[in-house]
Design a protein around this motif. Sequence first.
Motif, PDB file in Angstrom:
ATOM      1  N   VAL A   1     -22.154  -0.093 -35.148  1.00 51.09           N
ATOM      2  CA  VAL A   1     -22.523   1.250 -34.669  1.00 51.09           C
ATOM      3  C   VAL A   1     -22.304   2.271 -35.781  1.00 51.09           C
ATOM      4  O   VAL A   1     -23.140   3.163 -36.004  1.00 51.09           O
ATOM      5  CB  VAL A   1     -21.713   1.631 -33.411  1.00 51.09           C
ATOM      6  N   SER A   2     -21.185   2.150 -36.502  1.00 61.19           N
ATOM      7  CA  SER A   2     -20.878   3.088 -37.585  1.00 61.19           C
ATOM      8  C   SER A   2     -21.945   3.059 -38.671  1.00 61.19           C
ATOM      9  O   SER A   2     -22.234   4.075 -39.301  1.00 61.19           O
ATOM     10  CB  SER A   2     -19.504   2.762 -38.194  1.00 61.19           C
ATOM     11  N   ALA A   3     -22.519   1.867 -38.891  1.00 64.54           N
ATOM     12  CA  ALA A   3     -23.559   1.721 -39.920  1.00 64.54           C
ATOM     13  C   ALA A   3     -24.952   1.967 -39.367  1.00 64.54           C
ATOM     14  O   ALA A   3     -25.941   1.803 -40.080  1.00 64.54           O
ATOM     15  CB  ALA A   3     -23.474   0.320 -40.530  1.00 64.54           C
ATOM     16  N   ASP A   4     -25.046   2.349 -38.086  1.00 63.51           N
ATOM     17  CA  ASP A   4     -26.322   2.595 -37.398  1.00 63.51           C
ATOM     18  C   ASP A   4     -27.202   1.347 -37.372  1.00 63.51           C
ATOM     19  O   ASP A   4     -28.421   1.427 -37.421  1.00 63.51           O
ATOM     20  CB  ASP A   4     -27.082   3.757 -38.036  1.00 63.51           C
ATOM     21  N   VAL A   5     -26.559   0.202 -37.274  1.00 66.35           N
ATOM     22  CA  VAL A   5     -27.308  -1.051 -37.117  1.00 66.35           C
ATOM     23  C   VAL A   5     -27.712  -1.209 -35.657  1.00 66.35           C
ATOM     24  O   VAL A   5     -28.851  -1.549 -35.346  1.00 66.35           O
ATOM     25  CB  VAL A   5     -26.477  -2.261 -37.584  1.00 66.35           C
TER      26      VAL A   5
ATOM     27  N   VAL B   1     -28.851  -2.321 -45.001  1.00 60.20           N
ATOM     28  CA  VAL B   1     -27.486  -1.815 -45.035  1.00 60.20           C
ATOM     29  C   VAL B   1     -26.534  -3.005 -45.052  1.00 60.20           C
ATOM     30  O   VAL B   1     -26.849  -4.060 -44.505  1.00 60.20           O
ATOM     31  CB  VAL B   1     -27.206  -0.906 -43.799  1.00 60.20           C
ATOM     32  N   THR B   2     -25.398  -2.877 -45.721  1.00 62.38           N
ATOM     33  CA  THR B   2     -24.398  -3.946 -45.720  1.00 62.38           C
ATOM     34  C   THR B   2     -23.252  -3.557 -44.802  1.00 62.38           C
ATOM     35  O   THR B   2     -22.819  -2.401 -44.778  1.00 62.38           O
ATOM     36  CB  THR B   2     -23.851  -4.214 -47.140  1.00 62.38           C
ATOM     37  N   VAL B   3     -22.773  -4.527 -44.056  1.00 59.20           N
ATOM     38  CA  VAL B   3     -21.693  -4.304 -43.088  1.00 59.20           C
ATOM     39  C   VAL B   3     -20.625  -5.365 -43.300  1.00 59.20           C
ATOM     40  O   VAL B   3     -20.939  -6.563 -43.388  1.00 59.20           O
ATOM     41  CB  VAL B   3     -22.205  -4.372 -41.636  1.00 59.20           C
ATOM     42  N   GLU B   4     -19.371  -4.938 -43.381  1.00 60.90           N
ATOM     43  CA  GLU B   4     -18.262  -5.881 -43.544  1.00 60.90           C
ATOM     44  C   GLU B   4     -17.598  -6.155 -42.195  1.00 60.90           C
ATOM     45  O   GLU B   4     -17.226  -5.232 -41.481  1.00 60.90           O
ATOM     46  CB  GLU B   4     -17.221  -5.323 -44.520  1.00 60.90           C
ATOM     47  N   ILE B   5     -17.483  -7.432 -41.870  1.00 67.27           N
ATOM     48  CA  ILE B   5     -16.761  -7.860 -40.670  1.00 67.27           C
ATOM     49  C   ILE B   5     -15.426  -8.427 -41.136  1.00 67.27           C
ATOM     50  O   ILE B   5     -15.381  -9.422 -41.871  1.00 67.27           O
ATOM     51  CB  ILE B   5     -17.561  -8.931 -39.889  1.00 67.27           C
ATOM     52  N   LYS B   6     -14.352  -7.818 -40.714  1.00 68.12           N
ATOM     53  CA  LYS B   6     -13.031  -8.198 -41.220  1.00 68.12           C
ATOM     54  C   LYS B   6     -12.470  -9.423 -40.517  1.00 68.12           C
ATOM     55  O   LYS B   6     -12.897  -9.784 -39.420  1.00 68.12           O
ATOM     56  CB  LYS B   6     -12.063  -7.019 -41.078  1.00 68.12           C
ATOM     57  N   ASN B   7     -11.502 -10.056 -41.172  1.00 71.81           N
ATOM     58  CA  ASN B   7     -10.844 -11.223 -40.586  1.00 71.81           C
ATOM     59  C   ASN B   7     -10.210 -10.851 -39.248  1.00 71.81           C
ATOM     60  O   ASN B   7      -9.580  -9.800 -39.123  1.00 71.81           O
ATOM     61  CB  ASN B   7      -9.740 -11.750 -41.524  1.00 71.81           C
ATOM     62  N   GLY B   8     -10.369 -11.722 -38.270  1.00 69.91           N
ATOM     63  CA  GLY B   8      -9.770 -11.501 -36.963  1.00 69.91           C
ATOM     64  C   GLY B   8     -10.515 -10.525 -36.085  1.00 69.91           C
ATOM     65  O   GLY B   8     -10.031 -10.175 -35.005  1.00 69.91           O
ATOM     66  N   ALA B   9     -11.691 -10.073 -36.524  1.00 66.78           N
ATOM     67  CA  ALA B   9     -12.453  -9.091 -35.741  1.00 66.78           C
ATOM     68  C   ALA B   9     -12.946  -9.690 -34.426  1.00 66.78           C
ATOM     69  O   ALA B   9     -13.481 -10.799 -34.398  1.00 66.78           O
ATOM     70  CB  ALA B   9     -13.644  -8.576 -36.553  1.00 66.78           C
ATOM     71  N   LEU B  10     -12.766  -8.960 -33.331  1.00 74.33           N
ATOM     72  CA  LEU B  10     -13.298  -9.340 -32.030  1.00 74.33           C
ATOM     73  C   LEU B  10     -14.719  -8.786 -31.906  1.00 74.33           C
ATOM     74  O   LEU B  10     -15.177  -8.016 -32.756  1.00 74.33           O
ATOM     75  CB  LEU B  10     -12.413  -8.786 -30.918  1.00 74.33           C
ATOM     76  N   LEU B  11     -15.425  -9.163 -30.844  1.00 74.10           N
ATOM     77  CA  LEU B  11     -16.790  -8.680 -30.658  1.00 74.10           C
ATOM     78  C   LEU B  11     -16.836  -7.151 -30.646  1.00 74.10           C
ATOM     79  O   LEU B  11     -17.738  -6.536 -31.229  1.00 74.10           O
ATOM     80  CB  LEU B  11     -17.375  -9.227 -29.348  1.00 74.10           C
ATOM     81  N   ALA B  12     -15.863  -6.549 -29.994  1.00 74.50           N
ATOM     82  CA  ALA B  12     -15.823  -5.085 -29.929  1.00 74.50           C
ATOM     83  C   ALA B  12     -15.620  -4.480 -31.314  1.00 74.50           C
ATOM     84  O   ALA B  12     -16.200  -3.438 -31.640  1.00 74.50           O
ATOM     85  CB  ALA B  12     -14.713  -4.623 -28.984  1.00 74.50           C
TER      86      ALA B  12
END
Length: 397
Positions: free
Chosen positions: A98-102, A80-91
Amino acid sequence: MIDDLDLGFDEPERGEKGRHRRGFRKRKGGSGGGRGKTFLALLMALVLLGTIGGGAFYGFDRIQNYFVTPDYDGAGAGEVTVEIKNGALLADMADALVSADVVKSQKAFVEAAEANSRSKNIQPGTYKLRKQMSGESAVAAMLDLKNKIVNGLTIPEGRTAKNIYKLLSDKTKIPVKDFEAAAKDPEALGVPDWWFTRDDGKKVVKSVEGFLFPDTYEIPPKATAESILKMMVDSFLSVTGEMKFADRVQKERKVSPYEALIVASLAQAEAGNKDDLGKVARVAYNRVYGEFPCNCLEMDVTVNYYLESIGKPTKSSKQMTAAELDDPKNPYNRKLPGMIPTPINNPGKEALEGAMDTPVGKWLYFVAIDKEGHSAFAETYPEHKRNEAKAREAGII
């Protein structure tokens, strides 16, 4: 129900006057009937205890979840591919996973990341991961660069929106016309309407120019023209928000944020060296809002912006004709009083800082004097002419 049970206690006998006597009545005969009732009572007691016990077990299971982190085991399966956006915190990262069921829970990822000192190296971008990974496995996978889908593009400072569309199109194969269509509504891309407020009485022209922040971007595999431009606008808003750009220019420069953004773009285009960004911005403020005779910018870069916008090649100052320099049809005419309609490029953070935190000075003129791009600044025209003479001697102009 329980009223019908005989637990071995006899009903008290009544006296002659109807009074109850306390005590037990001695049974006659065998004990077969009593044993049956006793067995029934015991059975019901066991059922009752079982019910209480089941409830207690269920309650314990619920309570246990508060103390035991819900987590998957192992390295997961599938892809599955997951995008982490700029400025994202650990939460924020955890929510995306979690949304991608990783991972099974936000807590599983956050705890694993906090336990790994390298987790601060997790960068924004798109990752190729597996489903149902343990929090620890997910952190390790995101720190492994081979799992990061690299599709980066660097947008240099000072590029016009038109130039940026070409760069983006070359990288993504999305047609330029798609970017031009998406850019027609800056507010739909995330630019707040208050950014287009002006204090100088000039007509408001809503353009995305100036809001496409120059940076290196990871382009998601299924990105659209609109999503890419939104990402750049979001970056602009994050940077200027952290700088408190809008608040400071209104308070300290006494101009609207949009006018200050225009000045930042002028400084980005005119300054040959980053050391001069603030001084060039000060010249622009002084010319338009100060005591410059025409209250106009007198900057050739505004003419070039117009030439590019109508599909003509840009030129050096020496190559420009008198008709091009002073074209009355050009809304960016260098001799028109007041600030120009829009920014003329997309300035970087240092140019924005120069327009926000300008040095004190009454400069009205500047000219490049060395090969490193440094300029000499002057308050009067005679002083400026002397600086030009030095620049000629140095072979700069």
